[in-house]
Scaffold this motif. Structure first.
Motif, PDB file in Angstrom:
ATOM      1  N   GLN A  55       0.995  -1.571  -0.066  1.00 18.86           N
ATOM      2  CA  GLN A  55      -0.202  -0.283  -0.264  1.00 18.86           C
ATOM      3  C   GLN A  55       0.749   1.205   0.234  1.00 18.86           C
ATOM      4  O   GLN A  55       0.763   2.379  -0.657  1.00 18.86           O
ATOM      5  N   LEU A  56       2.273   1.671   0.992  1.00 17.17           N
ATOM      6  CA  LEU A  56       2.532   2.458   0.388  1.00 17.17           C
ATOM      7  C   LEU A  56       3.775   2.947  -0.268  1.00 17.17           C
ATOM      8  O   LEU A  56       3.172   3.613  -1.054  1.00 17.17           O
ATOM      9  N   THR A  57       4.251   1.653  -1.292  1.00 15.78           N
ATOM     10  CA  THR A  57       4.460   2.101  -2.243  1.00 15.78           C
ATOM     11  C   THR A  57       3.754   2.902  -3.672  1.00 15.78           C
ATOM     12  O   THR A  57       3.577   3.584  -4.075  1.00 15.78           O
ATOM     13  N   SER A  58       2.641   1.845  -3.394  1.00 19.23           N
ATOM     14  CA  SER A  58       1.333   2.241  -4.384  1.00 19.23           C
ATOM     15  C   SER A  58       0.560   3.645  -4.027  1.00 19.23           C
ATOM     16  O   SER A  58       0.534   4.417  -4.642  1.00 19.23           O
ATOM     17  N   GLU A  59       0.216   3.629  -2.921  1.00 26.52           N
ATOM     18  CA  GLU A  59      -0.162   5.407  -2.551  1.00 26.52           C
ATOM     19  C   GLU A  59       1.343   6.310  -2.770  1.00 26.52           C
ATOM     20  O   GLU A  59       0.874   7.546  -3.158  1.00 26.52           O
ATOM     21  N   LEU A  60       2.383   5.912  -2.043  1.00 27.99           N
ATOM     22  CA  LEU A  60       3.722   7.295  -2.334  1.00 27.99           C
ATOM     23  C   LEU A  60       3.171   7.735  -3.294  1.00 27.99           C
ATOM     24  O   LEU A  60       4.242   8.587  -3.552  1.00 27.99           O
ATOM     25  N   SER A  61       3.204   7.022  -4.933  1.00 31.51           N
ATOM     26  CA  SER A  61       3.382   8.179  -6.016  1.00 31.51           C
ATOM     27  C   SER A  61       2.588   8.868  -5.691  1.00 31.51           C
ATOM     28  O   SER A  61       3.323  10.272  -6.859  1.00 31.51           O
ATOM     29  N   GLY A  62       1.688   8.747  -5.975  1.00 30.37           N
ATOM     30  CA  GLY A  62       0.924   9.978  -5.832  1.00 30.37           C
ATOM     31  C   GLY A  62       1.191  11.076  -5.540  1.00 30.37           C
ATOM     32  O   GLY A  62       0.819  11.695  -5.288  1.00 30.37           O
ATOM     33  N   GLU A  63       1.391  10.938  -3.786  1.00 35.35           N
ATOM     34  CA  GLU A  63       1.551  11.715  -2.695  1.00 35.35           C
ATOM     35  C   GLU A  63       3.143  12.799  -3.556  1.00 35.35           C
ATOM     36  O   GLU A  63       2.720  13.850  -2.941  1.00 35.35           O
ATOM     37  N   VAL A  64       3.815  11.890  -4.429  1.00 35.80           N
ATOM     38  CA  VAL A  64       4.821  12.861  -4.838  1.00 35.80           C
ATOM     39  C   VAL A  64       4.395  13.393  -5.933  1.00 35.80           C
ATOM     40  O   VAL A  64       5.135  14.534  -5.319  1.00 35.80           O
ATOM     41  N   ALA A  65       3.919  12.844  -6.234  1.00 33.55           N
ATOM     42  CA  ALA A  65       3.389  13.627  -7.654  1.00 33.55           C
ATOM     43  C   ALA A  65       2.327  14.960  -7.185  1.00 33.55           C
ATOM     44  O   ALA A  65       2.478  15.961  -7.828  1.00 33.55           O
ATOM     45  N   ASP A  66       1.838  14.855  -5.948  1.00 32.20           N
ATOM     46  CA  ASP A  66       1.300  16.311  -5.315  1.00 32.20           C
ATOM     47  C   ASP A  66       1.781  16.890  -4.889  1.00 32.20           C
ATOM     48  O   ASP A  66       1.938  18.078  -4.853  1.00 32.20           O
ATOM     49  N   VAL A  67       2.880  16.506  -4.531  1.00 34.21           N
ATOM     50  CA  VAL A  67       4.369  17.733  -3.982  1.00 34.21           C
ATOM     51  C   VAL A  67       4.612  18.280  -4.943  1.00 34.21           C
ATOM     52  O   VAL A  67       4.977  19.097  -4.636  1.00 34.21           O
ATOM     53  N   LEU A  68       4.856  17.287  -6.126  1.00 38.68           N
ATOM     54  CA  LEU A  68       5.759  17.773  -7.532  1.00 38.68           C
ATOM     55  C   LEU A  68       5.064  19.153  -7.681  1.00 38.68           C
ATOM     56  O   LEU A  68       5.272  19.678  -8.417  1.00 38.68           O
ATOM     57  N   SER A  69       3.598  18.734  -7.571  1.00 37.97           N
ATOM     58  CA  SER A  69       2.857  19.723  -8.544  1.00 37.97           C
ATOM     59  C   SER A  69       2.689  20.870  -7.422  1.00 37.97           C
ATOM     60  O   SER A  69       2.798  22.102  -8.425  1.00 37.97           O
ATOM     61  N   TYR A  70       2.456  21.211  -6.324  1.00 40.82           N
ATOM     62  CA  TYR A  70       2.689  21.993  -5.922  1.00 40.82           C
ATOM     63  C   TYR A  70       4.045  22.692  -6.143  1.00 40.82           C
ATOM     64  O   TYR A  70       4.396  23.818  -5.635  1.00 40.82           O
ATOM     65  N   LEU A  71       5.371  22.142  -5.802  1.00 40.34           N
ATOM     66  CA  LEU A  71       6.595  22.657  -6.110  1.00 40.34           C
ATOM     67  C   LEU A  71       6.912  23.480  -7.211  1.00 40.34           C
ATOM     68  O   LEU A  71       7.027  24.417  -7.376  1.00 40.34           O
ATOM     69  N   LEU A  72       5.845  23.222  -7.928  1.00 44.71           N
ATOM     70  CA  LEU A  72       5.564  23.313  -9.575  1.00 44.71           C
ATOM     71  C   LEU A  72       4.685  24.712 -10.011  1.00 44.71           C
ATOM     72  O   LEU A  72       4.985  26.074 -10.107  1.00 44.71           O
ATOM     73  N   LYS A  73       3.665  24.529  -8.855  1.00 41.13           N
ATOM     74  CA  LYS A  73       2.889  25.873  -8.593  1.00 41.13           C
ATOM     75  C   LYS A  73       4.189  27.251  -7.410  1.00 41.13           C
ATOM     76  O   LYS A  73       3.628  28.084  -8.599  1.00 41.13           O
ATOM     77  N   LEU A  74       4.614  26.881  -6.496  1.00 40.53           N
ATOM     78  CA  LEU A  74       5.320  27.810  -5.700  1.00 40.53           C
ATOM     79  C   LEU A  74       6.282  28.321  -7.027  1.00 40.53           C
ATOM     80  O   LEU A  74       6.117  29.644  -6.419  1.00 40.53           O
ATOM     81  N   ALA A  75       6.973  27.563  -7.571  1.00 42.22           N
ATOM     82  CA  ALA A  75       8.366  28.091  -8.319  1.00 42.22           C
ATOM     83  C   ALA A  75       7.996  29.311  -9.889  1.00 42.22           C
ATOM     84  O   ALA A  75       8.174  30.079 -10.305  1.00 42.22           O
ATOM     85  N   GLY A  76       6.322  29.108 -10.082  1.00 39.35           N
ATOM     86  CA  GLY A  76       5.967  29.565 -10.723  1.00 39.35           C
ATOM     87  C   GLY A  76       5.082  31.043 -11.096  1.00 39.35           C
ATOM     88  O   GLY A  76       5.038  31.816 -10.660  1.00 39.35           O
ATOM     89  N   GLN A  77       4.595  30.505  -9.738  1.00 40.71           N
ATOM     90  CA  GLN A  77       4.250  32.001  -8.119  1.00 40.71           C
ATOM     91  C   GLN A  77       5.742  33.229  -8.096  1.00 40.71           C
ATOM     92  O   GLN A  77       5.412  34.585  -8.231  1.00 40.71           O
ATOM     93  N   GLY A  78       6.633  32.739  -8.089  1.00 39.60           N
ATOM     94  CA  GLY A  78       8.134  32.751  -8.345  1.00 39.60           C
ATOM     95  C   GLY A  78       8.962  33.400  -8.998  1.00 39.60           C
ATOM     96  O   GLY A  78       9.373  34.400  -8.528  1.00 39.60           O
ATOM     97  N   ASP A  79       8.301  32.825  -9.918  1.00 35.14           N
ATOM     98  CA  ASP A  79       8.597  33.163 -11.685  1.00 35.14           C
ATOM     99  C   ASP A  79       9.852  32.565 -11.552  1.00 35.14           C
ATOM    100  O   ASP A  79      11.508  33.289 -11.869  1.00 35.14           O
ATOM    101  N   ILE A  80       9.723  31.183 -11.116  1.00 34.26           N
ATOM    102  CA  ILE A  80      11.640  30.496 -10.792  1.00 34.26           C
ATOM    103  C   ILE A  80      11.817  29.005 -11.846  1.00 34.26           C
ATOM    104  O   ILE A  80      10.160  28.919 -11.937  1.00 34.26           O
ATOM    105  N   ASP A  81      12.616  29.604 -12.537  1.00 36.61           N
ATOM    106  CA  ASP A  81      13.111  28.412 -12.995  1.00 36.61           C
ATOM    107  C   ASP A  81      13.535  27.294 -12.017  1.00 36.61           C
ATOM    108  O   ASP A  81      14.568  27.140 -11.816  1.00 36.61           O
ATOM    109  N   PRO A  82      12.853  26.176 -12.262  1.00 35.23           N
ATOM    110  CA  PRO A  82      12.521  24.990 -11.485  1.00 35.23           C
ATOM    111  C   PRO A  82      14.492  24.203 -11.291  1.00 35.23           C
ATOM    112  O   PRO A  82      14.787  23.762 -11.003  1.00 35.23           O
ATOM    113  N   SER A  83      13.811  24.001 -13.503  1.00 33.68           N
ATOM    114  CA  SER A  83      15.364  23.108 -13.973  1.00 33.68           C
ATOM    115  C   SER A  83      16.843  24.101 -13.290  1.00 33.68           C
ATOM    116  O   SER A  83      17.549  23.911 -13.280  1.00 33.68           O
ATOM    117  N   ARG A  84      16.742  25.182 -13.688  1.00 29.06           N
ATOM    118  CA  ARG A  84      18.184  25.627 -13.570  1.00 29.06           C
ATOM    119  C   ARG A  84      18.309  26.295 -12.646  1.00 29.06           C
ATOM    120  O   ARG A  84      19.430  26.151 -11.698  1.00 29.06           O
TER     121      ARG A  84
END
Length: 316
Positions: A71-100
């Motif tokens: 269960q941990l393995t199957s659910e962790l993937s979705g939660e990591v994706a949600d974390v990445l989603s909000y990180l990308l939102k945060l980068a966008g709002q801060g006008d940050i290029d996350p790769s750079r």
């Protein structure tokens, strides 16, 4: 697909669902970047909390002999994706290029995370006219001539005058030449200790960042050079791990005078810009020793020789 692609997808998705302006309603014309950053951070913390809850449940199941690893393995993937989603939102709002931002941070982290061993390398960092080559060459009595890397810009067939670059200047090829040349020396060196008259970080972050900011490097090209620096830091960790950086600090007027004396004149204002970039890049990194290069060569070399003799592996 890279982080820039994911950032564009995230932004387009938020716009299409009417959630790009949260915590405000769609179309509500309020210029409140801080509120949007706060919202993204709150969402990020919430998703990280979900991951923590999953791990808590797995630990509890382990203690009670209940196997919840699947269960941990199957659910962790979705939660990591949600974390990445909000990180990308945060980068966008801060006008940050996350790769750079990620690559620049990792290049700096290469200086911060290292084994507590006696270093095998000293690098000399500083803008043109600071005396890097003169200092590095003079250290041959300490480490041996075969251990000295001298950066020779005149050998770079792609290099243009830095303070007045032409539209034909091939910044990508020029940066590749500098990075490849120093990387070849570092990777092939078999002597116990070496001295480099340029720090690889300066090539990618100081000069590369300047060329990117002035439009001579695309975002993709700049990130490729940062990736090349990281590859060198990883592949040559035994050589570069924990290296000592001697940061030669001289005033822009002093730099301009020395460049003129070497028959390679550069604009003093431009040298001031480079000086600021060197200081901001290296000043807060560990194992960086700032040397007052406004002094006479003898005073500078007394200090540098003492540091090299006490610091480098293979010297006592």
């Amino acid at each position: 697909m890279n982080l820039e692609d994911l950032s564009r997808i995230q932004s387009a998705f938020d716009q299409s669902r009417g959630i790009a302006d949260l915590p405000y309603a769609k179309g509500q014309a309020i210029d409140d970047t801080l509120a949007r950053l706060e919202y993204a951070v709150i969402g990020l913390i919430g998703e990280v909390g979900e991951i923590a809850n999953l791990i808590k449940k797995a630990r509890r199941g382990q203690a009670l002999n209940v196997d919840e690893s699947g269960q941990l393995t199957s659910e962790l993937s979705g939660e990591v994706a949600d974390v990445l989603s909000y990180l990308l939102k945060l980068a966008g709002q801060g006008d940050i290029d996350p790769s750079r931002a990620y690559l620049e941070k990792m290049c700096r982290n290469a200086h911060r995370f290292h084994a507590k061993l006696r270093p095998a390398t000293i690098t000399i960092a500083g803008p043109p006219g600071s005396g890097k080559t003169t200092v590095a060459s003079a250290l041959s009595d300490v480490v041996g001539a075969e251990s000295i890397y001298i950066e020779r810009p005149s050998d770079n067939p792609f290099l243009d005058r830095l303070d007045s670059l032409s539209t034909q200047f091939d910044a990508v090829a020029s940066q590749n030449w500098f990075l490849d040349t120093i990387a070849n020396f570092v990777r092939k060196s078999v002597v116990p200790a070496v001295v480099l008259d340029q720090d690889p970080t300066a090539i990618a972050l100081v000069y590369g960042g300047l060329l990117y900011d002035r439009g001579y490097l695309s975002s993709t090209d700049y990130q490729q050079h940062l990736s090349a620096l990281l590859s060198l830091e990883i592949d040559a960790a035994a050589r570069l791990n924990g290296r000592v950086v001697l940061l030669l600090d001289a005033s822009p007027s002093h730099l301009a005078l020395r460049c003129s004396q070497k028959h390679t004149p550069l604009d003093e204002t431009f040298l001031g810009t480079l000086h600021e970039r060197f200081m901001s890049t290296f000043a807060d990194l560990p194992n960086v020793i700032t040397i007052d290069a406004n002094r006479g060569f003898g005073e500078v070399m007394d200090e540098v020789t003492d540091i090299a003799s006490r610091t480098l592996v293979g010297n006592s």
